[in-house]
Design a protein around this motif. Structure first.
Motif, short mmCIF file in Angstrom:
data_model
loop_
_atom_site.label_atom_id
_atom_site.label_comp_id
_atom_site.label_asym_id
_atom_site.label_seq_id
_atom_site.Cartn_x
_atom_site.Cartn_y
_atom_site.Cartn_z
N LEU A 26 7.37 -4.18 -4.60
CA LEU A 26 7.43 -2.74 -4.77
C LEU A 26 6.11 -2.19 -5.29
CD1 LEU A 26 9.06 -0.12 -4.68
CD2 LEU A 26 9.84 -0.63 -7.01
N ARG A 27 5.53 -2.90 -6.21
CA ARG A 27 4.26 -2.45 -6.78
C ARG A 27 3.16 -2.41 -5.72
NH1 ARG A 27 0.04 -5.28 -9.28
NH2 ARG A 27 -1.11 -4.13 -10.87
N GLN A 28 3.11 -3.43 -4.87
CA GLN A 28 2.12 -3.43 -3.78
C GLN A 28 2.40 -2.28 -2.82
OE1 GLN A 28 -0.01 -5.82 -5.53
NE2 GLN A 28 -0.68 -5.61 -3.41
N GLY A 29 3.69 -2.01 -2.58
CA GLY A 29 4.02 -0.90 -1.70
C GLY A 29 3.63 0.44 -2.28
N LEU A 30 3.84 0.61 -3.57
CA LEU A 30 3.45 1.86 -4.22
C LEU A 30 1.95 2.07 -4.15
CD1 LEU A 30 5.74 1.70 -7.40
CD2 LEU A 30 5.90 3.36 -5.54
N ARG A 31 1.21 0.98 -4.23
CA ARG A 31 -0.25 1.08 -4.18
C ARG A 31 -0.79 1.06 -2.75
NH1 ARG A 31 -2.19 -3.61 -8.15
NH2 ARG A 31 -4.23 -2.82 -7.54
N ARG A 32 0.11 0.74 -1.79
CA ARG A 32 -0.28 0.63 -0.37
C ARG A 32 -1.42 -0.37 -0.20
NH1 ARG A 32 0.03 6.96 1.70
NH2 ARG A 32 2.16 7.34 0.98
N GLU A 33 -1.28 -1.49 -0.83
CA GLU A 33 -2.34 -2.50 -0.83
C GLU A 33 -1.83 -3.82 -0.27
OE1 GLU A 33 -5.70 -3.65 -4.01
OE2 GLU A 33 -3.66 -4.15 -4.62
N HIS A 34 -2.33 -4.23 0.89
CA HIS A 34 -1.98 -5.50 1.52
C HIS A 34 -0.47 -5.68 1.61
CE1 HIS A 34 -6.19 -6.39 1.28
NE2 HIS A 34 -6.19 -6.51 -0.05
N TRP A 175 15.04 -6.32 4.02
CA TRP A 175 14.84 -5.92 2.63
C TRP A 175 13.37 -5.85 2.26
CZ3 TRP A 175 16.36 -3.47 -1.39
CH2 TRP A 175 15.80 -3.72 -2.64
N PHE A 176 12.61 -6.89 2.57
CA PHE A 176 11.21 -6.91 2.15
C PHE A 176 10.39 -5.85 2.86
CE2 PHE A 176 12.13 -11.34 0.67
CZ PHE A 176 11.87 -11.10 -0.66
N PHE A 177 10.65 -5.62 4.16
CA PHE A 177 9.92 -4.58 4.86
C PHE A 177 10.30 -3.19 4.34
CE2 PHE A 177 8.52 -7.81 7.73
CZ PHE A 177 7.39 -7.30 8.35
N ALA A 178 11.60 -3.00 4.06
CA ALA A 178 12.03 -1.71 3.52
C ALA A 178 11.45 -1.47 2.13
CB ALA A 178 13.56 -1.65 3.48
N LEU A 179 11.45 -2.52 1.30
CA LEU A 179 10.94 -2.40 -0.06
C LEU A 179 9.44 -2.16 -0.07
CD1 LEU A 179 11.70 -2.55 -3.07
CD2 LEU A 179 11.20 -5.00 -2.98
N GLY A 180 8.72 -2.90 0.76
CA GLY A 180 7.26 -2.78 0.77
C GLY A 180 6.78 -1.47 1.37
N PHE A 181 7.29 -1.16 2.58
CA PHE A 181 6.79 0.02 3.28
C PHE A 181 7.54 1.30 2.91
CE2 PHE A 181 5.31 -3.47 5.99
CZ PHE A 181 3.98 -3.11 6.14
#
Length: 221
Positions: A26-34, A175-181
């Motif tokens: 989630l943190r990486q998704g919030l930052r839109r980083e990798h 789940w991971f794609f929804a959580l990340g993106f």
């Protein structure tokens, strides 16, 4: 289709919980980083472990039929225990909340990004990949969930165990794609204790019901 949905539901109930790996994604998704490498590593790792658990326990069940009953008891008891833990998370004194740092200052963590150079980007990617692998494989619960629990329950489905495994893998990917993106849209909701209390309550009910239904054939034949 019912077997596929059973695997889907079980994996969702196990994977949707406050934990270090989900916080990191989630943190990486919030930052839109990798975000893409992170979600691919997490989903592929789950798929690998689910396949390993399903293949290994499926073979043993074929050679030793009495293990089917043991697998039902193991899976059923484990699901109920997980359900109890989810209920405790939901109704504990302090509750659980998902904290993720979305501030620009967090970009400095784990390595410098000065100048936005290609070298800095590659260095940061390597750091993120290593962290993702650590959050995934250094967590003992991932082996209990994917190899032992999902594998043992998949074995109870006999020839359809791979449909069950496919459902579990599909849930992990989703789940991971929804959580990340989807982090930019979900972050504000998932950070409140109340949101996770509601979510964990639903998970607790689902796990206990699935655990009871899993053991019922032992008594009904």
């Amino acid at each position: 289709m019912l077997t596929l949905l059973s695997g889907l539901g079980l994996m969702f109930s196990l994977i949707i919980a406050v934990g270090a790996q989900n916080v990191f994604v989630l943190r990486q998704g919030l930052r839109r980083e990798h975000v893409l490498p992170v979600v691919l590593i997490c989903a592929a790792s789950d798929a690998l472990l689910v396949v390993a658990g399903t293949a290994g326990l499926g073979y043993l069940i074929g050679q030793l039929p009495w293990l089917l009953v043991a697998a039902r008891w193991l899976g059923g008891i484990s699901l109920v225990v997980y359900g109890i833990y989810a209920a405790r998370r939901a109704w504990g004194s302090n509750g659980e909340s998902l904290v993720a740092d979305a501030s620009p200052a967090a970009d400095a963590e784990g390595g410098s990004r000065t100048g936005g150079t290609a070298t800095a980007t590659r260095s940061r990617l390597a750091t993120v990949v290593i962290a993702t692998l650590a959050f995934t494989y250094l967590n003992p619960n991932v082996y209990l969930d994917t190899v032992l629990l999902v594998g043992s329950i998949a074995a109870t489905h006999g020839d359809q165990r791979w449909l069950f495994a496919a459902g579990a893998i599909l849930a992990s990917i989703t789940w991971f794609f929804a959580l990340g993106f989807g982090a930019r849209h979900l972050g504000r909701w998932l950070r409140t204790p109340r949101a996770w209390r509601i979510l964990d309550t639903g998970i607790a009910v689902l796990l206990v019901v699935m655990g009871v239904l899993l053991v019922l054939p032992v008594f009904t034949g």
